[in-house]
Design a protein around this motif. Structure first.
Motif: not given
Ligand SMILES: Nc1ncnc2c1ncn2[C@@H]1O[C@H](COP(=O)(O)OP(=O)(O)OP(=O)(O)O)[C@@H](O)[C@H]1O
Ligand SMILES: [Mg+2]
Length: 262
Positions: A6-12, A37-39, A178-186, A207-217
């Motif tokens: 389980v990866k816990i995001g710092g923001s959640t 965990h992140g942070g 576990l992150t601070d969005v519902d999932g990966i958005y299209d 480019g649909v996934a960017s920023g913090g979503m890239i390392p997750k994918i």
């Protein structure tokens, strides 16, 4: 029993978040759990408090020698120990460690422009297996180490990357972000319920996934070499983790994105 990573995001972690309660509940049910965990948020706060400026290259944070010290202190120290204490206060059994401990994560610098940022090159899951067998939940801070120009030193590693590599090395049952969005958005902002490897890669390429979503994918792609399924879910939803692991089928209780090999 294969562990669940389980990866816990710092923001959640916040007021409605039940992640730690869920983890303890799952441990009591006999589940084998590894937390990573992140942070970034806490690290940024401490860098500001200490007046250490942050520079960026192509939008990516540079880890210089001073920043590396703060990252190590904030993630390996404060965030990690606060999590362990909180889990224990709820009746769970946890031991905090970092990627340096027991040679868990060995890294190297791939892009020197980013400073002391490590890409993981080897994982030794022995310490995690020992702790799991003894009934503990390992709580891993993604601080790692490696050789830089012939000198062995600490390296800053992305939490998602660490979680993906650990899941791969353990052949985990499941990897949950576990992150601070519902999932990966299209591209129209709707959560994509399911992706295979190729489709997940496309989310980055387009480019649909960017920023913090890239390392997750990217971490999902690594994990799926041995792990059967990756889930990206909103950690702020009460009971998100419990429902996800119980496999609740009610749509309202099982949102998020599932990534599978095929
Ligand atoms: N296609 C996308 N779908 C969903 N989120 C996306 C997408 N593209 C980019 N993002 C961003 O990714 C973010 C999640 O990653 P982020 O690194 O911010 O959080 P985290 O990894 O959970 O926490 P931490 O980095 O502190 O461990 C979202 O808040 C969103 O802004
Ligand atoms: Mg992140």
């Amino acid at each position: 029993m294969k562990p669940i990573v389980v990866k816990i995001g710092g923001s959640t972690l916040g007021s409605h978040d039940t992640t730690l309660e869920d983890l303890v509940e799952l441990q009591k049910q006999g589940k084998s759990l590894v937390v990573v965990h992140g942070g970034a948020k806490v690290t940024t706060e401490w860098l500001a408090r200490l007046g250490i400026p942050t520079s960026f290259v192509n939008g990516l944070r540079v880890t210089d020698a001073e920043t590396l010290k703060v990252v190590t202190a904030a993630l390996g120290g404060l965030v990690n120990k606060e999590l362990v204490v909180a889990i224990q206060a709820l009746g769970g059994k946890a031991i905090g460690l970092s990627g340096c401990d027991g040679n868990l994560l060995w890294a190297s610098v791939k892009n020197p422009e980013l400073g002391y940022v490590g890409e993981i090159v080897a994982v030794d899951p022995t310490p995690l297996k020992l702790l799991l067998n003894a009934g503990y939940m390992p709580v891993v801070a993604p601080v790692s180490y490696g050789s830089v120009e012939g000198k062995v030193m600490l390296l800053n590693v992305n939490g998602d990357t660490a979680a993906g590599e650990i899941a791969a090395a353990l052949a985990a049952e499941k990897l949950i972000f576990l992150t601070d969005v519902d999932g990966i958005y299209d591209s129209s902002g709707r959560v994509v319920p399911k992706l295979n490897l190729a489709e997940a890669k496309d989310m980055i390429a387009s480019g649909v996934a960017s920023g913090g979503m890239i390392p997750k994918i990217e971490a999902s792609l690594r994990a799926l070499t041995t792990t059967k399924v990756v889930r990206i879910i909103d950690g702020r939803t009460p009971r998100a983790l419990l429902y996800d692991i119980a496999g609740r089928t009610k749509q309202s209780q099982l949102r998020g994105t599932t990534i599978v090999p095929e």
